[in-house]
Design a protein around this motif. Structure first.
Motif, PDB file in Angstrom:
ATOM      1  N   GLU A 188     -39.810  36.703 -39.455  1.00  0.00           N
ATOM      2  CA  GLU A 188     -39.507  36.412 -40.855  1.00  0.00           C
ATOM      3  C   GLU A 188     -39.152  34.944 -41.051  1.00  0.00           C
ATOM      4  N   ARG A 189     -38.473  34.355 -40.056  1.00  0.00           N
ATOM      5  CA  ARG A 189     -38.158  32.935 -40.187  1.00  0.00           C
ATOM      6  C   ARG A 189     -39.433  32.104 -40.254  1.00  0.00           C
ATOM      7  N   VAL A 190     -40.378  32.392 -39.375  1.00  0.00           N
ATOM      8  CA  VAL A 190     -41.635  31.644 -39.399  1.00  0.00           C
ATOM      9  C   VAL A 190     -42.360  31.870 -40.727  1.00  0.00           C
ATOM     10  N   MET A 191     -42.438  33.121 -41.164  1.00  0.00           N
ATOM     11  CA  MET A 191     -43.144  33.455 -42.399  1.00  0.00           C
ATOM     12  C   MET A 191     -42.568  32.731 -43.605  1.00  0.00           C
ATOM     13  N   LEU A 192     -41.253  32.646 -43.683  1.00  0.00           N
ATOM     14  CA  LEU A 192     -40.598  32.135 -44.881  1.00  0.00           C
ATOM     15  C   LEU A 192     -40.368  30.625 -44.829  1.00  0.00           C
ATOM     16  N   GLU A 193     -39.841  30.118 -43.719  1.00  0.00           N
ATOM     17  CA  GLU A 193     -39.548  28.689 -43.677  1.00  0.00           C
ATOM     18  C   GLU A 193     -40.818  27.847 -43.665  1.00  0.00           C
ATOM     19  N   LEU A 194     -41.890  28.382 -43.122  1.00  0.00           N
ATOM     20  CA  LEU A 194     -43.136  27.625 -43.106  1.00  0.00           C
ATOM     21  C   LEU A 194     -43.644  27.361 -44.523  1.00  0.00           C
ATOM     22  N   ARG A 195     -43.247  28.176 -45.485  1.00  0.00           N
ATOM     23  CA  ARG A 195     -43.684  28.005 -46.864  1.00  0.00           C
ATOM     24  C   ARG A 195     -42.953  26.858 -47.575  1.00  0.00           C
ATOM     25  N   LEU A 196     -41.903  26.318 -46.955  1.00  0.00           N
ATOM     26  CA  LEU A 196     -41.079  25.304 -47.596  1.00  0.00           C
ATOM     27  C   LEU A 196     -41.568  23.897 -47.293  1.00  0.00           C
ATOM     28  N   VAL A 197     -41.251  22.963 -48.170  1.00  0.00           N
ATOM     29  CA  VAL A 197     -41.706  21.586 -48.012  1.00  0.00           C
ATOM     30  C   VAL A 197     -41.125  20.945 -46.764  1.00  0.00           C
ATOM     31  N   ASP A 198     -39.929  21.380 -46.327  1.00  0.00           N
ATOM     32  CA  ASP A 198     -39.351  20.845 -45.092  1.00  0.00           C
ATOM     33  C   ASP A 198     -39.911  21.525 -43.847  1.00  0.00           C
ATOM     34  N   GLY A 199     -40.575  22.639 -44.029  1.00  0.00           N
ATOM     35  CA  GLY A 199     -41.232  23.306 -42.931  1.00  0.00           C
ATOM     36  C   GLY A 199     -40.288  23.968 -41.943  1.00  0.00           C
ATOM     37  N   LEU A 200     -40.792  24.158 -40.747  1.00  0.00           N
ATOM     38  CA  LEU A 200     -40.135  24.930 -39.697  1.00  0.00           C
ATOM     39  C   LEU A 200     -39.933  24.059 -38.470  1.00  0.00           C
ATOM     40  N   PRO A 201     -38.739  24.048 -37.855  1.00  0.00           N
ATOM     41  CA  PRO A 201     -38.559  23.275 -36.622  1.00  0.00           C
ATOM     42  C   PRO A 201     -39.492  23.781 -35.526  1.00  0.00           C
ATOM     43  N   VAL A 202     -40.221  22.889 -34.913  1.00  0.00           N
ATOM     44  CA  VAL A 202     -41.203  23.309 -33.915  1.00  0.00           C
ATOM     45  C   VAL A 202     -40.529  23.919 -32.697  1.00  0.00           C
ATOM     46  N   GLU A 203     -39.271  23.529 -32.417  1.00  0.00           N
ATOM     47  CA  GLU A 203     -38.625  24.027 -31.203  1.00  0.00           C
ATOM     48  C   GLU A 203     -38.301  25.512 -31.256  1.00  0.00           C
ATOM     49  N   VAL A 204     -38.347  26.136 -32.448  1.00  0.00           N
ATOM     50  CA  VAL A 204     -38.071  27.576 -32.506  1.00  0.00           C
ATOM     51  C   VAL A 204     -39.294  28.386 -32.073  1.00  0.00           C
ATOM     52  N   LEU A 205     -40.428  27.720 -31.893  1.00  0.00           N
ATOM     53  CA  LEU A 205     -41.651  28.422 -31.517  1.00  0.00           C
ATOM     54  C   LEU A 205     -41.767  28.545 -30.006  1.00  0.00           C
ATOM     55  N   SER A 206     -42.463  29.559 -29.563  1.00  0.00           N
ATOM     56  CA  SER A 206     -42.757  29.702 -28.138  1.00  0.00           C
ATOM     57  C   SER A 206     -43.695  28.586 -27.697  1.00  0.00           C
ATOM     58  N   GLU A 207     -43.843  28.427 -26.391  1.00  0.00           N
ATOM     59  CA  GLU A 207     -44.726  27.389 -25.873  1.00  0.00           C
ATOM     60  C   GLU A 207     -46.156  27.602 -26.357  1.00  0.00           C
ATOM     61  N   ALA A 208     -46.589  28.858 -26.368  1.00  0.00           N
ATOM     62  CA  ALA A 208     -47.952  29.152 -26.824  1.00  0.00           C
ATOM     63  C   ALA A 208     -48.104  28.839 -28.311  1.00  0.00           C
ATOM     64  N   ALA A 209     -47.071  29.180 -29.083  1.00  0.00           N
ATOM     65  CA  ALA A 209     -47.136  28.925 -30.524  1.00  0.00           C
ATOM     66  C   ALA A 209     -47.094  27.428 -30.816  1.00  0.00           C
ATOM     67  N   GLN A 210     -46.360  26.654 -29.995  1.00  0.00           N
ATOM     68  CA  GLN A 210     -46.345  25.205 -30.178  1.00  0.00           C
ATOM     69  C   GLN A 210     -47.738  24.617 -29.947  1.00  0.00           C
ATOM     70  N   LYS A 211     -48.450  25.153 -28.970  1.00  0.00           N
ATOM     71  CA  LYS A 211     -49.827  24.698 -28.750  1.00  0.00           C
ATOM     72  C   LYS A 211     -50.694  25.022 -29.965  1.00  0.00           C
ATOM     73  N   GLU A 212     -50.481  26.218 -30.534  1.00  0.00           N
ATOM     74  CA  GLU A 212     -51.222  26.587 -31.744  1.00  0.00           C
ATOM     75  C   GLU A 212     -50.888  25.638 -32.888  1.00  0.00           C
ATOM     76  N   ALA A 213     -49.613  25.239 -32.978  1.00  0.00           N
ATOM     77  CA  ALA A 213     -49.201  24.320 -34.048  1.00  0.00           C
ATOM     78  C   ALA A 213     -49.929  22.990 -33.920  1.00  0.00           C
ATOM     79  N   HIS A 214     -50.025  22.475 -32.703  1.00  0.00           N
ATOM     80  CA  HIS A 214     -50.728  21.201 -32.517  1.00  0.00           C
ATOM     81  C   HIS A 214     -52.218  21.338 -32.816  1.00  0.00           C
ATOM     82  N   GLN A 215     -52.799  22.493 -32.465  1.00  0.00           N
ATOM     83  CA  GLN A 215     -54.203  22.717 -32.797  1.00  0.00           C
ATOM     84  C   GLN A 215     -54.378  22.808 -34.314  1.00  0.00           C
TER      85      GLN A 215
END
Length: 410
Positions: A343-370
């Motif tokens: 829910e944090r990813v779903m909701l905070e990602l919708r905001l202009v300040d976005g989501l801290p990348v460090e809350v993501l798993s290593e695999a999800a961080q790779k997806e974020a960079h892609q």
């Protein structure tokens, strides 16, 4: 407030919450949502838990029994929470809260104030249907302590309002916004719906022109969603109306964003634009940041410390249950760490300040960079500055595909 309730665990009759849910209460923002379930007519697209007078005629439900139940539930909330923090925000939604009139809305706010209390700088919002407002109404609720108005406009095009079964005169919504400003409201929102079958680009342009001419500091614009069981869904299923087209919805969203941004209304959440941060809806920010709130009224949802529950739907059952001294909660659930992360990813990602990348798993961080390479996330925000972790912030393209980005990051 959607009409369908989820399944869940049995809620205790006294409404008690586990001790761990109450830990930290008051250190997180605390809001109160009040659901007013009454409407003069039913809009064809609406799936909210609302009732017309005709639909309630065979029951004992009434605004008076609802208000008695509301007072009882808010007293229950104060008891369950122990020493409740004063509400930072109050949002009265529906339904059509303005059908209660200024005196009725004063009673609602007094019930919150007398049981849970209000923070000195509390944001207090009510939704209103333009047709059930006027200068005296706005002056009355401003004097009662309301600080923010949200008006349902949907469209300025008569044929679009007809498709939506909206029963208000084109132009009334913007005039109501001006009346609210003259009554002393600094923060006024107008709601738009785009993508209605038969709506043309020129229709939406006229709606946006009307909104901007009204001088509001906040606009919410939502793509039309066809909910199962609604009159609109049945008309589309019969072929009377075409279903909304995803490509058209994307074009309409771009049109909204371009028009609002050009005059200084900037997005702070995918479907919300405001002139400046102090115009942002603080109550909704509490939802998006996973804060605590007590939802009072039929079908209302609440969340405190990772426990979420929802009330029985029908106003008559709601009032009768509370009159017997029993919590109106129909069921509840305790969110797992995985639930809360999703829910944090779903909701905070919708905001202009976005989501801290460090809350993501290593695999999800790779997806974020892609995703950043594909233009869905802002590269500079993701890179961070001065050795600080970056943030996942949606680009314009990312906003159009926000749900897909969430899936990739979870």
């Amino acid at each position: 407030m959607p009409s369908a309730l989820p399944d869940g665990d049995v809620a205790p009759p006294d409404g008690a919450l586990p001790a761990q849910a109450l830990e930290g209460l008051g250190r997180r923002p605390f809001g109160v949502y009040v659901h007013v379930p009454f409407c003069a007519t039913r809009c064809g697209y609406c799936d909210f838990n609302t009732y017309t007078a005709a639909e309630l005629a065979s029951s004992r439900a009434s605004p008076r029994s609802w208000l008695d139940g509301l007072r009882t539930e808010l007293a229950l909330a104060a008891s369950v929470l122990g020493t409740p923090p004063p509400a930072d925000t109050v949002f009265v939604g529906g339904g059509t809260p303005s059908l209660l009139g200024a005196d009725g809305l004063r009673d609602v706010l007094n019930a919150v104030r007398d049981t849970l209390g209000l923070a000195p700088d509390a944001e207090v919002t009510t939704e209103s249907n333009p047709e059930s407002t006027g200068p005296a109404f706005f002056e009355g609720i401003r004097e009662a302590g309301y600080t923010r108005i949200s008006l349902g406009m949907q469209s300025a095009a008569p044929h679009v309002l007809t498709v939506l079964d909206r029963n208000h005169t084109p132009g009334r919504a913007t005039e109501a916004a001006r009346e609210a400003r003259r009554a002393g409201f600094d923060h006024v929102n107008l709601d738009l719906i785009y993508g209605t079958p038969g709506e043309k680009e020129a229709d939406l342009a006229a709606s946006l022109d009307a909104v901007l001419d009204a001088g509001v500091d906040h606009v919410s614009a939502y793509a039309l969603i066809v909910e199962e069981g609604t009159a609109l869904a049945r008309r589309i299923a019969r072929g009377v109306l075409p279903a909304p087209d995803d490509d058209v919805l994307a074009d309409r969203y771009e049109q909204v964003d371009r028009a609002l941004s050009a005059v200084g209304l900037h997005w702070y959440e995918v479907s919300n634009w405001a002139t400046e941060p102090k115009a942002w809806c603080r109550h909704n920010l509490g939802y998006w940041h996973g804060a605590d709130w007590w939802g009072a009224g039929p079908g209302a949802h609440s969340h405190v410390g990772g426990v979420r529950w929802w009330n029985v739907k029908h106003p008559a059952r709601y009032a009768a249950t509370l009159a017997e001294g029993i919590s109106p909660a129909a069921a509840r659930e305790t969110l797992t760490p995985q639930d809360r992360h999703l829910e944090r990813v779903m909701l905070e990602l919708r905001l202009v300040d976005g989501l801290p990348v460090e809350v993501l798993s290593e695999a999800a961080q790779k997806e974020a960079h892609q995703a950043a390479e594909e233009g869905l996330l802002d590269r500079d925000a993701l890179a961070g500055v001065n050795g600080r972790f970056g943030r996942c912030v949606l680009t314009f393209k990312g906003r159009l595909l926000a749900d897909a980005v969430v899936r990739r990051l979870t």
